[in-house]
Scaffold this motif. Structure first.
Motif, PDB file in Angstrom:
ATOM      1  N   CYS A  20       0.838   4.221  -2.875  1.00 15.56           N
ATOM      2  CA  CYS A  20       0.164   5.470  -2.523  1.00 15.56           C
ATOM      3  C   CYS A  20       0.745   6.620  -3.348  1.00 15.56           C
ATOM      4  N   PRO A  21      -0.102   7.309  -4.122  1.00 14.61           N
ATOM      5  CA  PRO A  21       0.425   8.348  -5.011  1.00 14.61           C
ATOM      6  C   PRO A  21       0.928   9.580  -4.271  1.00 14.61           C
ATOM      7  N   VAL A  22       0.497   9.757  -3.020  1.00 12.90           N
ATOM      8  CA  VAL A  22       0.933  10.962  -2.298  1.00 12.90           C
ATOM      9  C   VAL A  22       1.789  10.624  -1.071  1.00 12.90           C
ATOM     10  N   ASN A  23       2.237   9.390  -0.991  1.00 14.70           N
ATOM     11  CA  ASN A  23       3.077   8.943   0.125  1.00 14.70           C
ATOM     12  C   ASN A  23       2.464   9.251   1.486  1.00 14.70           C
ATOM     13  N   ALA A  24       1.210   8.884   1.638  1.00 15.81           N
ATOM     14  CA  ALA A  24       0.526   9.174   2.902  1.00 15.81           C
ATOM     15  C   ALA A  24       0.599   7.985   3.862  1.00 15.81           C
ATOM     16  N   ILE A  25       1.195   6.867   3.442  1.00 14.63           N
ATOM     17  CA  ILE A  25       1.235   5.686   4.299  1.00 14.63           C
ATOM     18  C   ILE A  25       2.657   5.476   4.822  1.00 14.63           C
ATOM     19  N   PHE A  26       2.721   5.347   6.139  1.00 14.34           N
ATOM     20  CA  PHE A  26       4.032   5.190   6.780  1.00 14.34           C
ATOM     21  C   PHE A  26       4.119   3.835   7.473  1.00 14.34           C
ATOM     22  N   GLY A  27       5.318   3.322   7.611  1.00 14.29           N
ATOM     23  CA  GLY A  27       5.475   2.058   8.320  1.00 14.29           C
ATOM     24  C   GLY A  27       6.711   1.329   7.841  1.00 14.29           C
ATOM     25  N   GLU A  28       7.166   0.402   8.672  1.00 15.11           N
ATOM     26  CA  GLU A  28       8.345  -0.388   8.301  1.00 15.11           C
ATOM     27  C   GLU A  28       7.895  -1.773   7.902  1.00 15.11           C
ATOM     28  N   LYS A  29       8.789  -2.470   7.268  1.00 17.02           N
ATOM     29  CA  LYS A  29       8.487  -3.820   6.827  1.00 17.02           C
ATOM     30  C   LYS A  29       8.124  -4.702   8.029  1.00 17.02           C
ATOM     31  N   LYS A  30       7.084  -5.518   7.823  1.00 19.21           N
ATOM     32  CA  LYS A  30       6.573  -6.435   8.843  1.00 19.21           C
ATOM     33  C   LYS A  30       6.046  -5.743  10.086  1.00 19.21           C
ATOM     34  N   LYS A  31       5.785  -4.442   9.984  1.00 16.94           N
ATOM     35  CA  LYS A  31       5.149  -3.736  11.100  1.00 16.94           C
ATOM     36  C   LYS A  31       3.895  -3.048  10.596  1.00 16.94           C
ATOM     37  N   CYS A  43       0.835  -1.200   0.000  1.00 17.60           N
ATOM     38  CA  CYS A  43       0.000   0.000   0.000  1.00 17.60           C
ATOM     39  C   CYS A  43       0.866   1.246   0.000  1.00 17.60           C
ATOM     40  N   ALA A  44       1.909   1.240   0.798  1.00 15.15           N
ATOM     41  CA  ALA A  44       2.767   2.414   0.910  1.00 15.15           C
ATOM     42  C   ALA A  44       3.442   2.704  -0.432  1.00 15.15           C
ATOM     43  N   ARG A  45       3.874   1.641  -1.099  1.00 13.18           N
ATOM     44  CA  ARG A  45       4.545   1.829  -2.391  1.00 13.18           C
ATOM     45  C   ARG A  45       3.597   2.390  -3.443  1.00 13.18           C
TER      46      ARG A  45
END
Lengths: 157, 590
Positions: free
Chosen positions: B552-563, B548-550
């Motif tokens: 997202c056209p406006v980079n609104a999703i944050f998070g690390e892998k497996k979290k 989802c983060a990748r």
């Protein structure tokens, strides 16, 4: 675009075909656009001279009809049908996906002149909604994942 | 279809099937038949629209009346070996449906589409075999122009392009205009998005239109006809051109037709993408090489039209009815339909309906019969919400109207209109405010800009609807919206502006609660207007894959892998891409 003599002659031949009749302006423009891909001011000027009418008249007609364009299209013009049937079946999302992937807006062409993006109203293939046309090729029932696949078809070539 | 062949394969070559096949089905089958040595025995006939566009490409094996759908290259061998050679039906390709053979559903009745699908549109012999050009011969040799016009008046045929003006009366008026030159114009500028009956008639039965235009020419005293057709219909243009050449070759167009002193020729003029050109005065200006702007009527085209000469403009479907009326009689035609709307009407079913395609039913058939019996109901078993008839100029009809017998007057009384016959079906997921906005967007784009109410009024209406859908609407906006709609309707120059607010007025009348919800509760009941929603990530389902983060056209999703990922609502533009892309159903809206 400066227009070479060769191209001036081509326009003249088209106008002659329609007996230099300004009533046939739309048919002349159709044929001219097929030849050149678009209708820049210089081309309109020569059409006007040949049909013995004003540039304003020609420009008025070119700018009125959505089929005519004054800017060059990409090598692969992408048209998204935004007719009602396609709209109801999600054409807007497909259009947005193209915008995101190509990083251009409707009416624009990518920097490498490869793709241009526009929408059109109903090609009458409502059974396949939502419909995308790349050049003359029709893609039916396009999904969001399908958008990248369509672009891939042309990125390889 | 020729009877000298043992079997005929009718291949739908309408645009939907043609485009769905992605290869030239006809050529491919012909090659295969040759390989099997069947080419003298079995004929491939290209035909048009079996009302199954969504499962094309389609084919009917005649006279067995077996219908195969969604055919691919690899199925052809099976069809030839199993069916054509061994007489066993290839069950897996047979579409199971209440309609045994599409188009022959008992509630359908074909007049305008009588030949579509059953003849090869590129063979004049096929048309002649179906009594083609008999009507023209009859008119020229046995009736006077007045007698023919009287028959059309008596039949009660009304214009199928949307206006519903009595066709015979129009012919009568044009015939009484005195001028050295008159014109017959066929309006094939089918701009209503979602309607494709005119295209199908021209693709499937072009000669019926040519014959009717010649009959019209005879009645009004014109020897020149022009078909004004959209440039977006290349296949229809091609077939029409072939048909015109054939008719000329057979002496059915040209001079001294059927040995009489009646001469008639037909030319083609192309549109260039302008919806307003469907309006007859705009269409005439476009044919003259001008901007397609409408002018005030009167003078009507029947008095002063193309190049200022009297011009009779009729739509494709209207013309397609004419030969049948002459052949079978005005009384026969008048016996079908309702009191004030005679005959049948072709509808293009599209949207959230199972059987997409063209249908033709007698006037007076109910919406319920069209949508459920013939259309096969709503996709995925969802709930029917509304049907838009008449395209951007029409209105929506709802569940309460399902038993309404459809004709020109009943639709107008219900706040919609017949229009050209587009029927877009909507289900519970569609927001009616967004639908109105969609139609207004269309009108704003297509307004020619000549008169102020249409040019500016529609723009303001569209802005208000956008405001509503974006969540900034106030209750006052609703009053303003309604008032301005009425003003635009009353003061616009031509049919485009006079009808453009209809989608707003009819959705407001039928779904006021949805408008109310948008401005008072700040909610979109169907969930389509995404600005009212917020996207969240479900703690349990998210595996931290970053998809989802990748995307997202406006980079609104944050998070690390497996979290667990988090959506920043300040940045989120609510495009919904994350939800479409997530494979774990971890994204939801609230």
């Amino acid at each position: 675009m400066t227009i070479c003599e060769n191209n001036v002659a081509k326009i003249e031949i088209i106008c002659k075909e329609f007996n230099y009749d300004k009533g046939e302006l739309i048919n002349v423009l159709h044929k001219t656009q097929t030849t050149f891909g678009y209708l820049p001011e210089e081309v309109q000027q020569i059409v006007a001279q040949n049909l013995n009418t004003s540039l304003a008249h020609v420009y008025g007609v070119v700018s009125f009809y959505s089929f005519f364009t004054m800017t060059p299209k990409g090598k692969f013009p992408i048209n998204i049908c935004t007719g009602t049937a396609c709209y109801v079946r999600g054409a807007e999302k497909v259009l947005n996906e193209f915008k995101t992937l190509l990083k251009i807006k409707v009416g624009e062409t990518t920097k490498d002149d490869k793709f241009s993006l526009s929408n059109l109203r109903c090609v009458g293939a409502c059974g396949l909604a939502p419909v995308v046309l790349v050049g003359e090729k029709v893609y039916g029932r396009v999904t969001l994942d399908g958008v990248q696949k369509i672009l891939d078809d042309y990125n390889e070539s | 279809m020729s009877i000298k062949y043992r079997k005929n394969l009718l291949i739908c070559s309408g645009s939907s099937c043609h485009d769905a096949s992605n290869f030239d089905l006809m050529d491919f089958i012909n090659v295969k038949l040759k390989e099997y040595g069947l080419d003298d025995d079995i004929q491939v006939v290209q035909s048009v629209c079996f009302n199954k566009c969504s499962i094309g490409p389609n084919m009917i094996v005649y006279p067995d009346n077996v219908e195969y759908s969604t055919i691919t290259k690899s199925d052809i061998d099976d069809i030839i070996i199993e069916h054509l050679l061994n007489g066993r039906i290839v069950e897996r390709l047979v579409y199971n449906d209440v309609n045994i053979i599409s188009g022959t559903h008992k509630k359908q009745y074909r007049i305008a589409l009588r030949n579509c699908g059953f003849i090869d549109p590129e063979a004049i012999e096929d048309y002649i075999e179906k009594d083609g050009y008999d009507a023209l011969a009859k008119c020229l040799t046995t009736f006077t122009p007045e007698e023919v016009t009287q028959q059309i008046i008596k039949s009660g045929l009304r214009g199928r392009g949307g206006g519903g003006f009595p066709t015979g009366v129009k012919w009568d008026i044009t015939s009484k205009s005195v001028a050295e030159q008159k014109y017959v114009v066929c309006n094939a500028d089918e701009g209503d998005p979602g309607a494709f009956m005119d295209r199908s008639i021209l693709e499937g039965d072009p000669h019926s239109v040519i014959e009717a235009m010649a009959i019209c020419g005879y009645c009004i005293g014109a020897n020149k006809g022009i078909v004004y057709i959209r440039a977006e219909y290349p296949l229809a243009i091609k077939r029409l051109k072939i048909a015109l050449d054939q008719a000329k070759e057979y002496g059915l167009l040209g001079s001294q037709i059927f040995g009489t002193d009646f001469n008639f020729t037909i030319d083609i003029k192309y549109g260039a993408g302008a919806f307003v050109c469907g309006e007859e005065t705009a269409l005439i200006h476009s044919m003259e090489g001008l901007r397609g702007e409408p002018t005030l009527k009167p003078p009507f085209p029947s008095v002063s039209g193309y190049l200022k000469y009297p011009t009779n403009v009729n739509n494709v479907e209207t013309f397609a009815n004419i030969p049948a009326i002459i052949n079978k009689g005005a009384d026969w035609f008048a016996s079908i339909g309702t009191e004030k709307s005679k005959g049948t009407k072709v509808f293009a079913l599209a949207g959230k309906i199972n059987n997409v395609g063209l249908i033709e039913v007698p006037m007076g058939t109910t919406l319920r019969e069209v949508i459920y019996d013939i259309g096969g109901g709503i996709v995925d078993g969802k709930k029917f919400k509304a049907v838009q008839t008449g395209g951007p100029s029409g209105g929506c009809l709802t569940e309460k109207d399902l038993d309404l017998p459809i004709d020109f007057d009943s639709l107008t009384a219900a706040g919609s209109m017949m229009g050209s016959g587009g029927m877009i079906v909507m289900d519970e997921d569609d927001c009616m405010v967004a639908m109105a906005k969609f139609y207004l967007e269309f009108t704003v784009e297509e307004s020619c800009g000549k008169c102020v109410p249409c040019r500016i009024g529609n723009k303001r209406l569209h802005e208000m609807l956008t405001k509503l859908c974006d969540g900034y609407g106030t209750p006052e906006d609703l009053d303003l919206l309604r008032n301005l709609s009425v003003v635009v309707k009353d003061t616009s120059l031509c049919g485009l502006g006079q009808t453009s607010p209809n989608p707003i007025l009819s959705t407001m009348a039928n779904f006021y609660d949805e408008y109310h919800a948008h401005v008072v509760d700040h909610k979109c009941p169907s969930g389509q207007c995404t600005s009212f929603l917020k996207y969240y990530i479900d703690e349990e389902n998210c595996i931290g894959c970053l998809v989802c983060a990748r995307n997202c056209p406006v980079n609104a999703i944050f998070g690390e892998k497996k979290k667990l990922h988090i959506i920043n609502h300040e940045i989120c533009i609510k495009c919904g891409i994350c939800m479409e892309r997530c494979k774990f159903d971890a994204i939801y809206i609230k």
